[in-house]
Structures are given as C-alpha cells and as structure tokens.
Design a protein around this motif. Structure first.
Motif, PDB file in Angstrom:
ATOM      1  N   SER A   1      25.577   0.277 -33.150  1.00 43.29           N
ATOM      2  CA  SER A   1      25.425  -0.900 -32.295  1.00 43.29           C
ATOM      3  C   SER A   1      25.980  -2.141 -32.955  1.00 43.29           C
ATOM      4  CB  SER A   1      23.958  -1.132 -31.929  1.00 43.29           C
ATOM      5  OG  SER A   1      23.207  -1.438 -33.092  1.00 43.29           O
TER       6      SER A   1
ATOM      7  N   ALA B   1      19.705   7.096 -26.332  1.00 47.94           N
ATOM      8  CA  ALA B   1      18.782   7.598 -27.354  1.00 47.94           C
ATOM      9  C   ALA B   1      18.041   8.833 -26.849  1.00 47.94           C
ATOM     10  CB  ALA B   1      17.794   6.509 -27.756  1.00 47.94           C
TER      11      ALA B   1
ATOM     12  N   GLN C   1      26.307  -0.047 -24.675  1.00 44.74           N
ATOM     13  CA  GLN C   1      25.192   0.440 -25.485  1.00 44.74           C
ATOM     14  C   GLN C   1      25.582   0.655 -26.939  1.00 44.74           C
ATOM     15  OE1 GLN C   1      24.151   3.961 -23.283  1.00 44.74           O
ATOM     16  NE2 GLN C   1      23.008   2.840 -21.727  1.00 44.74           N
ATOM     17  N   LEU C   2      26.876   0.679 -27.218  1.00 45.53           N
ATOM     18  CA  LEU C   2      27.392   0.747 -28.576  1.00 45.53           C
ATOM     19  C   LEU C   2      28.331  -0.430 -28.789  1.00 45.53           C
ATOM     20  CD1 LEU C   2      28.329   4.548 -28.868  1.00 45.53           C
ATOM     21  CD2 LEU C   2      26.180   3.448 -29.510  1.00 45.53           C
TER      22      LEU C   2
ATOM     23  N   LEU D   1      22.160   5.104 -33.994  1.00 50.55           N
ATOM     24  CA  LEU D   1      22.390   4.081 -32.972  1.00 50.55           C
ATOM     25  C   LEU D   1      22.305   2.677 -33.545  1.00 50.55           C
ATOM     26  CD1 LEU D   1      20.653   5.571 -29.798  1.00 50.55           C
ATOM     27  CD2 LEU D   1      23.036   5.703 -30.560  1.00 50.55           C
TER      28      LEU D   1
END
Length: 206
Positions: free
Chosen positions: A196, A86, A150-151, A192
């Motif tokens: 996610s 981020a 993170q994804l 994000l």
C-alpha cells in the motif's frame, strides 16, 4: 437375443488412468516417495507396468499428475474477487496452510519438489500446468486491486505475488514454525501494508 454393447476403449483407459492416479496418491502417503515404485502403483491399480509407462515417462510424472488430480478445483484456477483484497487473500492462504500441514500432503509436496530439482522436463511441466497459471491469476487479482486504489499505484505486481506466497512456503520448506490461520492472516496483513506504500521509483509491473 439382446445385443451386447462393445467395450469402449476410451472409457476403459479413463478408468485405468484414474486407478493409477488414485494408487499413486495412496501409496506416496503410505510409504513415501522414496520407497514408491511403478510396480507397486501398477499392482495397486490392477494394471500392467507398460500401461503406466505408456502415459507417464517416470514415477515423478505419475505422482505429479496424481497431485494435480487431487487438487483440481471445479471451474478452473481462480482467486475470489469480493472487493475485499485482504479477505480474498486469506481465503487462499488459509486452506493452503491447511494442505501443507496435512502429513500425507506434506510428504507428497516435498517429494514433488525434490523431483522437480532433478528433472528439468518435470519442472517445465510443473511451471506450465500449475505454477505459472497460479501466479498469473494472483497477478490479475492484484492488478484489479491496484486499479481500484487498494494498492499503491506503482506496486510491482511480480514482487507482490512473491510477497503473498513466498513467506508461507519459506516457513513450510524449512519447518520454521506451525502453519496456522493466524499466521496466514499475519502474512496477508504484512504484504498489504508493504504494497500500500509507494515504491521508490520504477514503473509498475504490467
């Protein structure tokens, strides 16, 4: 009698080329792309028109090279990788918002976009020299984030790149609202959140 060093044609050409790019940058901000002429660029740079045409096929090509020269970053095109995705994306979108908000840059960017629509050769150069490398380094950064968990593991990286950049340029192109750091941060958060979550089927993009 001391010998005099012969002029270096390459150095002279580099100086002339730099002068042309600087003149194009100044003039497009002063008068706009529509009123910009090769004659005016040549006069401001103190070179002949044929010097310009020897290096560039059109006014649009000169302005595009000037744009690249102004926006060239030391160390090449890259996205930060601090481990905080981020923060890294905010570090890209915030200054991009600042650039697009600058009146001179705004006029130059819009002129280039208009020229790209009517000049296939210039559009191909834009893709090769600027857009595709930007998309690739962004895709690489997002791939690293996906591998780090993170994804979502099935996050489509091509779509992810569009989610990162698309809304910002859509807002700019149609003048839908101000481009602020707060807006850039909201775009990052929204992208994000979407990335996610697991996508409904389909393998992840390479």
């Amino acid at each position: 009698m001391a010998s005099r060093t012969a002029p270096d044609p390459a150095r002279r050409s580099d100086r002339a080329r730099a002068a042309v790019l600087a003149a194009a940058t100044e003039l497009v901000a002063e008068v706009g792309y529509g009123k910009l002429t090769i004659e005016a660029i040549a006069a401001r740079a103190s070179v002949g028109k044929q010097t310009i045409y020897r290096w560039w096929p059109s006014k649009g090509a000169v302005v595009f090279d000037a744009f690249l020269a102004v926006n060239q970053h030391e160390g090449g095109l890259a996205l930060p990788d601090t481990g905080d995705l981020a923060a890294d994306l905010r570090a890209v979108l915030r200054p991009t918002s600042d650039e697009l908000t600058d009146p001179g840059a705004d006029r130059t960017y819009r002129a280039i976009i208009a020229e790209l629509l009517n000049d296939p050769a210039l559009h191909a150069e834009y893709r090769t020299r600027l857009l595709d490398p930007l998309l690739e380094v962004t895709r690489d950064r997002l791939r690293a984030a996906r591998e780090a968990g993170q994804l979502a593991p099935d996050a489509d990286l091509d779509l992810a790149v569009e989610l990162v950049y698309g809304p910002l340029y859509y807002r700019w192109q149609y003048r839908l609202g101000p481009l602020t750091h707060e807006h850039a941060d909201r775009l990052v958060d929204a992208a994000l959140r979407a990335l996610s979550r697991s996508a409904p089927g389909g393998p992840p993009a390479a």
